[in-house]
Write an enzyme that holds these catalytic residues in place. Structure first.
Site, mmCIF file in Angstrom:
data_model
loop_
_atom_site.group_PDB
_atom_site.id
_atom_site.type_symbol
_atom_site.label_atom_id
_atom_site.label_comp_id
_atom_site.label_asym_id
_atom_site.label_seq_id
_atom_site.Cartn_x
_atom_site.Cartn_y
_atom_site.Cartn_z
ATOM 1 N N TYR A 1 0.838 -1.200 0.000
ATOM 2 C CA TYR A 1 0.000 0.000 0.000
ATOM 3 C C TYR A 1 0.873 1.251 0.000
ATOM 4 O O TYR A 1 0.676 2.174 -0.798
ATOM 5 C CB TYR A 1 -0.905 -0.028 1.227
ATOM 6 C CG TYR A 1 -1.788 1.183 1.426
ATOM 7 C CD1 TYR A 1 -3.010 1.287 0.777
ATOM 8 C CD2 TYR A 1 -1.415 2.207 2.288
ATOM 9 C CE1 TYR A 1 -3.840 2.385 0.972
ATOM 10 C CE2 TYR A 1 -2.233 3.308 2.495
ATOM 11 C CZ TYR A 1 -3.441 3.399 1.838
ATOM 12 O OH TYR A 1 -4.259 4.493 2.034
ATOM 13 N N LYS B 1 1.066 4.106 -2.895
ATOM 14 C CA LYS B 1 0.641 5.471 -2.599
ATOM 15 C C LYS B 1 1.769 6.476 -2.826
ATOM 16 O O LYS B 1 1.518 7.605 -3.252
ATOM 17 C CB LYS B 1 0.094 5.556 -1.170
ATOM 18 C CG LYS B 1 -1.204 4.779 -0.972
ATOM 19 C CD LYS B 1 -2.284 5.182 -1.976
ATOM 20 C CE LYS B 1 -3.597 4.465 -1.732
ATOM 21 N NZ LYS B 1 -4.659 4.875 -2.681
#
Length: 261
Positions: free
Chosen positions: A154, A158
């Protein structure tokens, strides 16, 4: 590059709940017509019903170009134009990095990063031809700062979304298209449904930012679009962390390491 949301047409992915739902409502309150998309058709329909006659629902999997092209066709057939695209879908794989399998990495990259890439391929040609519009990409404070090692796929995606968004802003602003990057910290949503857990959870390390409700985040997004803000933070404290990180990365990492439990 700011846009007037009155009678603008917005496409929001992942709008069946959480930040996407809140943004769809915030856009509609300012007069926008909204295409509410979600992986789960029933959720998209529920939010479209909440918004009312200014909204239309669509099932959409951001890993499918065909789905995104169908959303584009729906928006143009129903409303005649597209002015705002919010790429909001995100999933997590959580655990020690050595325990997260390759297929989990591939899934997170496919959704969180390539979902934005596919959206650009589908919607950018229309915005460029139109010569106006706005794109919002949802990243995270975990994409600005290095603390998210407990959710590394993640965090990596991001960070990529932040870099992609900055470069897009340089490319698109001279062409009349604004770009915003939403970097939420803690937000009360149902994202836990999109988390896959592996191994023994690693204790998180980093700043303890306050948790904000999704509706307030939706308002921040709508205001950010209206005023053509690139970086939209839900925790003002993150700006100070960014300054410290930028001033001396080695010192910043050393402090976090020393503060480890």
């Amino acid at each position: 590059m700011s846009i007037d949301l009155r009678n603008a047409v917005a496409v929001v992915t992942g709008a069946g709940s959480g930040i996407g739902r809140a943004a769809a409502h915030a856009f509609a309150r300012r007069g926008a017509r909204v295409v509410v998309t979600d992986l789960v058709d029933e959720r998209a329909q529920t939010v479209a019903d909440e918004v009312g006659e200014r909204a239309v629902p669509a099932a959409c999997d951001v890993t499918s170009l065909d789905d995104l092209e169908a959303v584009r066709k729906l928006a143009l057939d129903r409303f005649g134009r597209i002015d705002l695209v919010m790429n909001n879908v995100g999933i997590l794989a959580v655990g020690p990095v050595e325990d997260i399998p390759l297929e989990a990495w591939q899934r997170v990259v496919d959704v969180n990063l390539l979902g934005v890439v596919r959206s650009n391929l589908v919607f950018l040609p229309h915005l460029l031809e139109q010569g106006s519009g706005h794109i919002v990409n949802t990243a995270s404070t975990a994409g600005l700062l290095p603390y998210g090692f407990d959710r590394l796929p993640y965090t990596a995606t991001k960070h990529a979304v932040v870099g992609l968004s900055e470069a897009l802003a340089l490319y698109l602003r001279p062409r009349g298209i604004g770009v915003s990057c939403l970097c939420p910290a803690g937000v009360a949503t149902n994202i836990v449904e999109q988390i896959a857990f592996y191994g023994k959870p690693a204790p998180p390390r980093g700043p303890n930012f306050p948790v904000m409700d999704a509706d307030s985040v939706g308002e921040l997004v709508a205001e950010g679009v209206t005023h053509d803000h690139f970086l939209i933070l839900t925790a003002p404290e993150a700006a100070e962390e960014l300054r410290e990180h930028g001033a001396d990365v080695d010192a910043y990492l050393s402090r976090l390491t020393k503060d480890a439990p």
